[in-house]
Motif scaffolding. Structure first.
Motif, PDB file in Angstrom:
ATOM      1  N   LYS A  38     -13.158   1.028  -3.938  1.00 38.41           N
ATOM      2  CA  LYS A  38     -12.775   1.030  -5.340  1.00 38.41           C
ATOM      3  C   LYS A  38     -13.954   0.634  -6.235  1.00 38.41           C
ATOM      4  O   LYS A  38     -14.940   0.057  -5.766  1.00 38.41           O
ATOM      5  N   VAL A  80      -9.417   2.216  -1.005  1.00 34.89           N
ATOM      6  CA  VAL A  80      -8.213   3.035  -0.921  1.00 34.89           C
ATOM      7  C   VAL A  80      -8.342   3.925   0.302  1.00 34.89           C
ATOM      8  O   VAL A  80      -9.335   4.652   0.460  1.00 34.89           O
ATOM      9  N   GLU A  82      -7.017   7.131   2.176  1.00 33.58           N
ATOM     10  CA  GLU A  82      -6.293   8.360   1.837  1.00 33.58           C
ATOM     11  C   GLU A  82      -6.441   9.373   2.961  1.00 33.58           C
ATOM     12  O   GLU A  82      -7.558   9.594   3.466  1.00 33.58           O
ATOM     13  N   ASP A  86       1.097  11.440   6.465  1.00 28.87           N
ATOM     14  CA  ASP A  86       1.480  10.064   6.801  1.00 28.87           C
ATOM     15  C   ASP A  86       1.070   9.712   8.230  1.00 28.87           C
ATOM     16  O   ASP A  86       0.717   8.565   8.516  1.00 28.87           O
ATOM     17  N   THR A 129      -2.050  -1.890   3.179  1.00 27.21           N
ATOM     18  CA  THR A 129      -0.751  -1.824   2.513  1.00 27.21           C
ATOM     19  C   THR A 129      -0.455  -0.412   2.014  1.00 27.21           C
ATOM     20  O   THR A 129      -0.997   0.020   0.989  1.00 27.21           O
ATOM     21  N   PRO A 130       0.382   0.353   2.733  1.00 29.10           N
ATOM     22  CA  PRO A 130       0.726   1.706   2.283  1.00 29.10           C
ATOM     23  C   PRO A 130       1.401   1.687   0.913  1.00 29.10           C
ATOM     24  O   PRO A 130       2.189   0.778   0.610  1.00 29.10           O
ATOM     25  N   ARG A 131       1.111   2.695   0.102  1.00 29.09           N
ATOM     26  CA  ARG A 131       1.692   2.767  -1.235  1.00 29.09           C
ATOM     27  C   ARG A 131       3.108   3.352  -1.219  1.00 29.09           C
ATOM     28  O   ARG A 131       3.871   3.138  -2.152  1.00 29.09           O
ATOM     29  N   TYR A 133       4.458   6.296  -1.752  1.00 29.94           N
ATOM     30  CA  TYR A 133       4.753   7.561  -2.419  1.00 29.94           C
ATOM     31  C   TYR A 133       3.762   8.667  -2.062  1.00 29.94           C
ATOM     32  O   TYR A 133       3.919   9.810  -2.523  1.00 29.94           O
ATOM     33  N   LYS A 136      -1.400   7.267   1.115  1.00 33.86           N
ATOM     34  CA  LYS A 136      -2.456   6.403   0.608  1.00 33.86           C
ATOM     35  C   LYS A 136      -2.099   4.943   0.893  1.00 33.86           C
ATOM     36  O   LYS A 136      -0.918   4.601   1.030  1.00 33.86           O
ATOM     37  N   ALA A 137      -3.118   4.083   0.957  1.00 32.89           N
ATOM     38  CA  ALA A 137      -2.888   2.652   1.177  1.00 32.89           C
ATOM     39  C   ALA A 137      -4.019   1.862   0.543  1.00 32.89           C
ATOM     40  O   ALA A 137      -5.133   2.365   0.355  1.00 32.89           O
ATOM     41  N   ASP A 138      -3.711   0.625   0.194  1.00 29.34           N
ATOM     42  CA  ASP A 138      -4.732  -0.296  -0.309  1.00 29.34           C
ATOM     43  C   ASP A 138      -5.241  -1.142   0.855  1.00 29.34           C
ATOM     44  O   ASP A 138      -4.449  -1.739   1.597  1.00 29.34           O
TER      45      ASP A 138
END
Length: 273
Positions: A38, A80, A82, A86, A129-131, A133, A136-138
């Protein structure tokens, strides 16, 4: 397309040389997928802190300051993750969370257009931490560095008996070399290791008195002041002189000087900043 200021952050696991790659910018290798750092998500790398003792002076202003030394350091990566699906994100999660989870040592490498710097590191904390929606995940990852030194180019030169070789330390810190001396003919009287600056002034000299048979080697760790033979410390090996370093930002000459016999000596070190 990568921008001129984009760079890579690599975690290279020491045990098996496996690599976990983080990138800045929009794409890496023509793809937007993977672990993208980021904005302002790579912190601590450009920092140094020192600590030491101080004693307030009695009936006088100020304090007496003791020697200050570099502290351990935390470097943080905020990225991030990506992927296309999934399932691929799940695989990446397993990779990230398990990469250094056994307490493995690694090399933290920062590759920029002007070169690569690295530092040893271990994992301090990690989260993925998956988002929910989208695939993607943080990702948050903290690394603990034992020191704030950054290592760069590896210098390695080979000297033969009586012939000096040029060694260049381009770093901003002094470099303590590792020297491997191999006897090409027997050296019963030991040998000397000498370093001079570009003008010919002596910067360091260490004489080893321990005999070395033809084909046998010594490994001298100048930082520790120790001599090793077949991985075992050779006690009371020093005859005279002391351990020395290659001064920062200097070009020097190095040579090995057998008392009798002949030898090869390989001197090597990493530039440090």
């Amino acid at each position: 397309m990568a921008g001129v200021d984009d760079y890579l952050v690599l975690l290279v696991r020491e045990a098996d040389e496996a690599v976990l790659t983080f990138f800045t910018g929009i794409r890496h290798g023509g793809s937007k997928y993977g672990l993208g750092i980021k904005a302002k998500g790579f912190t601590g790398w450009g920092e140094k802190s020192l600590s030491g003792e101080s004693v307030r002076q009695v009936e006088r202003h100020g304090a007496l300051l003791g020697r200050r030394r570099r502290d351990a350091q935390t470097v943080s990566i905020r990225a991030v993750a990506e992927e296309r699906t999934d399932w691929e994100l799940d695989q990446l999660e397993r990779t990230v969370l398990g990469f250094l989870a056994e307490g493995d040592k690694c090399r933290l490498q920062v590759q920029k257009s002007d070169g690569t710097l690295w530092s040893p590191a271990v994992l301090d904390a990690v989260s993925f931490t998956p988002r929910g929606y989208a695939p993607k995940a943080d990702v948050e990852l903290d690394l603990l560095l034992p020191d704030s030194i950054r290592y760069g180019q590896h210098e390695k030169q080979t000297a033969t008996s009586g012939t000096a070789v040029v060694v260049a330390n381009r770093g901003t810190l002094h470099a303590w070399p590792i020297i491997t001396v191999t006897a090409t003919t027997a050296m019963p009287g030991g040998y000397g290791l000498r370093l001079k600056n570009f003008a010919g002034a002596e910067l360091g000299y260490l004489r080893i008195k321990t005999a070395l048979a033809s084909g046998k080697s010594h490994r001298i760790d100048m930082a520790k002041g120790r001599v090793y033979a077949d991985g075992v410390i050779v006690w009371q090996a020093r005859h005279s002189g002391t351990s020395w370093f290659v001064p920062r930002d200097q070009i020097c000459s190095f040579q090995v000087e057998p008392i009798t016999g002949t030898a090869l000596a390989v001197i090597e070190f990493d530039e440090a900043h």
